[in-house]
Enzyme design. Structure first.
Site, PDB file in Angstrom:
ATOM      1  N   GLU A   1     135.755   3.165  73.411  1.00 24.69           N
ATOM      2  CA  GLU A   1     136.740   4.216  73.179  1.00 24.69           C
ATOM      3  C   GLU A   1     138.119   3.867  73.737  1.00 24.69           C
ATOM      4  O   GLU A   1     139.115   4.470  73.334  1.00 24.69           O
ATOM      5  CB  GLU A   1     136.251   5.533  73.782  1.00 24.69           C
ATOM      6  CG  GLU A   1     134.969   6.046  73.149  1.00 24.69           C
ATOM      7  CD  GLU A   1     134.525   7.377  73.716  1.00 24.69           C
ATOM      8  OE1 GLU A   1     135.380   8.264  73.866  1.00 24.69           O
ATOM      9  OE2 GLU A   1     133.331   7.535  74.015  1.00 24.69           O
TER      10      GLU A   1
ATOM     11  N   GLU B   1     131.110  18.029  78.963  1.00 26.16           N
ATOM     12  CA  GLU B   1     131.859  17.530  77.796  1.00 26.16           C
ATOM     13  C   GLU B   1     130.865  16.776  76.912  1.00 26.16           C
ATOM     14  O   GLU B   1     130.770  15.548  76.941  1.00 26.16           O
ATOM     15  CB  GLU B   1     133.007  16.603  78.222  1.00 26.16           C
ATOM     16  CG  GLU B   1     133.928  16.283  77.057  1.00 26.16           C
ATOM     17  CD  GLU B   1     134.832  15.086  77.321  1.00 26.16           C
ATOM     18  OE1 GLU B   1     136.017  15.172  76.990  1.00 26.16           O
ATOM     19  OE2 GLU B   1     134.336  14.065  77.838  1.00 26.16           O
TER      20      GLU B   1
ATOM     21  N   GLU C   1     141.153   8.954  83.791  1.00 31.14           N
ATOM     22  CA  GLU C   1     139.765   8.852  83.356  1.00 31.14           C
ATOM     23  C   GLU C   1     139.333   7.416  83.077  1.00 31.14           C
ATOM     24  O   GLU C   1     140.002   6.684  82.354  1.00 31.14           O
ATOM     25  CB  GLU C   1     139.531   9.692  82.105  1.00 31.14           C
ATOM     26  CG  GLU C   1     138.073   9.729  81.679  1.00 31.14           C
ATOM     27  CD  GLU C   1     137.795  10.712  80.567  1.00 31.14           C
ATOM     28  OE1 GLU C   1     136.607  11.045  80.370  1.00 31.14           O
ATOM     29  OE2 GLU C   1     138.741  11.151  79.895  1.00 31.14           O
TER      30      GLU C   1
ATOM     31  N   HIS D   1     130.348   7.783  80.077  1.00 26.02           N
ATOM     32  CA  HIS D   1     131.034   6.496  80.198  1.00 26.02           C
ATOM     33  C   HIS D   1     130.389   5.633  81.289  1.00 26.02           C
ATOM     34  O   HIS D   1     130.237   4.419  81.121  1.00 26.02           O
ATOM     35  CB  HIS D   1     132.516   6.703  80.503  1.00 26.02           C
ATOM     36  CG  HIS D   1     133.253   7.456  79.435  1.00 26.02           C
ATOM     37  ND1 HIS D   1     133.213   7.098  78.116  1.00 26.02           N
ATOM     38  CD2 HIS D   1     134.070   8.535  79.506  1.00 26.02           C
ATOM     39  CE1 HIS D   1     133.958   7.925  77.412  1.00 26.02           C
ATOM     40  NE2 HIS D   1     134.488   8.812  78.239  1.00 26.02           N
TER      41      HIS D   1
ATOM     42  N   HIS E   1     133.143  14.672  84.419  1.00 20.66           N
ATOM     43  CA  HIS E   1     132.618  15.125  83.134  1.00 20.66           C
ATOM     44  C   HIS E   1     131.126  14.868  83.071  1.00 20.66           C
ATOM     45  O   HIS E   1     130.641  13.832  83.544  1.00 20.66           O
ATOM     46  CB  HIS E   1     133.298  14.374  81.984  1.00 20.66           C
ATOM     47  CG  HIS E   1     134.520  15.043  81.461  1.00 20.66           C
ATOM     48  ND1 HIS E   1     135.425  14.405  80.640  1.00 20.66           N
ATOM     49  CD2 HIS E   1     134.988  16.318  81.618  1.00 20.66           C
ATOM     50  CE1 HIS E   1     136.403  15.234  80.327  1.00 20.66           C
ATOM     51  NE2 HIS E   1     136.163  16.396  80.907  1.00 20.66           N
TER      52      HIS E   1
ATOM     53  N   ASP F   1     132.967  10.121  84.343  1.00 19.93           N
ATOM     54  CA  ASP F   1     132.262  10.767  83.235  1.00 19.93           C
ATOM     55  C   ASP F   1     130.889  10.113  83.130  1.00 19.93           C
ATOM     56  O   ASP F   1     130.784   8.894  83.007  1.00 19.93           O
ATOM     57  CB  ASP F   1     133.078  10.570  81.952  1.00 19.93           C
ATOM     58  CG  ASP F   1     132.486  11.240  80.730  1.00 19.93           C
ATOM     59  OD1 ASP F   1     131.281  11.046  80.462  1.00 19.93           O
ATOM     60  OD2 ASP F   1     133.232  11.916  79.998  1.00 19.93           O
TER      61      ASP F   1
ATOM     62  N   ARG G   1     125.374  11.457  74.633  1.00 17.83           N
ATOM     63  CA  ARG G   1     126.470  12.405  74.456  1.00 17.83           C
ATOM     64  C   ARG G   1     125.984  13.827  74.183  1.00 17.83           C
ATOM     65  O   ARG G   1     126.783  14.725  73.946  1.00 17.83           O
ATOM     66  CB  ARG G   1     127.377  11.968  73.316  1.00 17.83           C
ATOM     67  CG  ARG G   1     128.836  11.690  73.526  1.00 17.83           C
ATOM     68  CD  ARG G   1     129.573  12.330  74.620  1.00 17.83           C
ATOM     69  NE  ARG G   1     130.902  11.721  74.705  1.00 17.83           N
ATOM     70  CZ  ARG G   1     131.750  11.918  75.677  1.00 17.83           C
ATOM     71  NH1 ARG G   1     131.438  12.711  76.677  1.00 17.83           N
ATOM     72  NH2 ARG G   1     132.920  11.322  75.700  1.00 17.83           N
TER      73      ARG G   1
END
Length: 274
Positions: free
Chosen positions: A158, A246, A152, A188, A211, A185, A217
């Site tokens: 993060e 997610e 990922e 991200h 994702h 994702d 988010r």
């Protein structure tokens, strides 16, 4: 592309896991909402009752699209790049069990938080060495069982390495294995990628999992991310894997799940797959 949603037995309030509760129950819940598959996040593969989940999957027409390994890092402190050789060995052992679990459901295995951080390892060269060694120990079993591992790309806030699609591509190409791909994702990418469409095109056939969350988010549709462009680009490169939600479970898990599904159906033209 199957539409999937994240699930865990327990998760912190701020964790981007939508459904919480016993795994069989969340599979039924996801099916009732209208998803095609679930993505299970768990620390220990042995805690999942494979025969029960298979029974529920058959009854509901659901699949297990992916296995999230992050809880092994969060709850058990396992890292593939720990400076402690014993911890690294335990992390590899856990990954091998995740691979066997994924084989039972024809799922991909996510390598996200469990890959650790350079600051925890203490040295970038050592980190690279440890992660490469761990993958070299995992890929033979993945190849034998036909399981794909997906690395990922996570944002800089993060994780302190492998933040972009290009960085992950450069790393996975070293292994010359069709069982090691990258995992993108939207949350991200919104932070790290200068041109998301071009980055996805660059990933091409090496993209193994996706994702979905909006720029804040929240569930797709609550921020400013261009999901239509991303889905169109994924279709153009021939991606046929899952789009796995997610996102934060707000205002409630049910509302987040339904809102995400409505948006994804709109941008994909998807209906429930047989």
């Amino acid at each position: 592309m199957k539409l999937a949603i994240t699930a865990a037995e327990t998760a912190a309030a701020h964790a981007p896991i939508v459904l919480r509760g016993p795994f069989a129950d969340t599979m039924r819940q996801a099916a009732g909402i209208g998803f095609d598959a679930v993505e299970y996040h768990l620390a220990d593969p042995d805690t999942l009752d494979i025969s029960r989940i298979r029974h529920v999957a058959k009854a509901t027409g659901m699949a297990v699209a992916s296995i999230g390994t992050g809880p092994a890092y969060i709850h058990d402190g396992l890292s593939l790049t720990s400076p402690d050789a014993g911890v690294r060995g335990a992390a590899v052992g856990r990954m091998l069990r995740f691979i066997r679990l994924a084989h039972a459901f024809d799922s991909v295995v996510i390598i996200g938080l469990i890959k650790g951080q350079i600051r925890e390892c203490g040295d970038a060269a050592a980190y690279d060495r440890h992660l490469a060694s761990a993958l070299e120990n995992c890929l033979p079993l993945a190849g034998e069982l036909g399981v794909t591992l997906v690395l990922e790309a996570m944002n800089r806030y993060e994780c302190d390495t492998l933040n972009t699609i290009d960085e992950c591509l450069e790393f996975v190409k070293r292994f010359n294995s069709d069982r090691l791909k990258i995992h993108i994702d939207t949350f991200h990418m919104n932070i790290e990628e200068g041109d998301i469409r071009k980055s996805i095109e660059a990933g091409g056939a090496r993209i193994g999992h996706v994702h979905i969350a909006d720029s804040n988010r929240m569930w797709p549709g609550r921020g400013h991310y261009d999901f239509l462009e991303t889905v169109q680009t994924l279709k153009a490169i021939g991606y046929t894997g899952a789009l796995s939600v997610e996102c934060l479970a707000r205002p409630t898990p049910e509302e987040a799940a339904q809102g995400a599904l409505d948006t994804l159906r709109m941008v994909t033209g998807a209906v429930r797959q047989p």
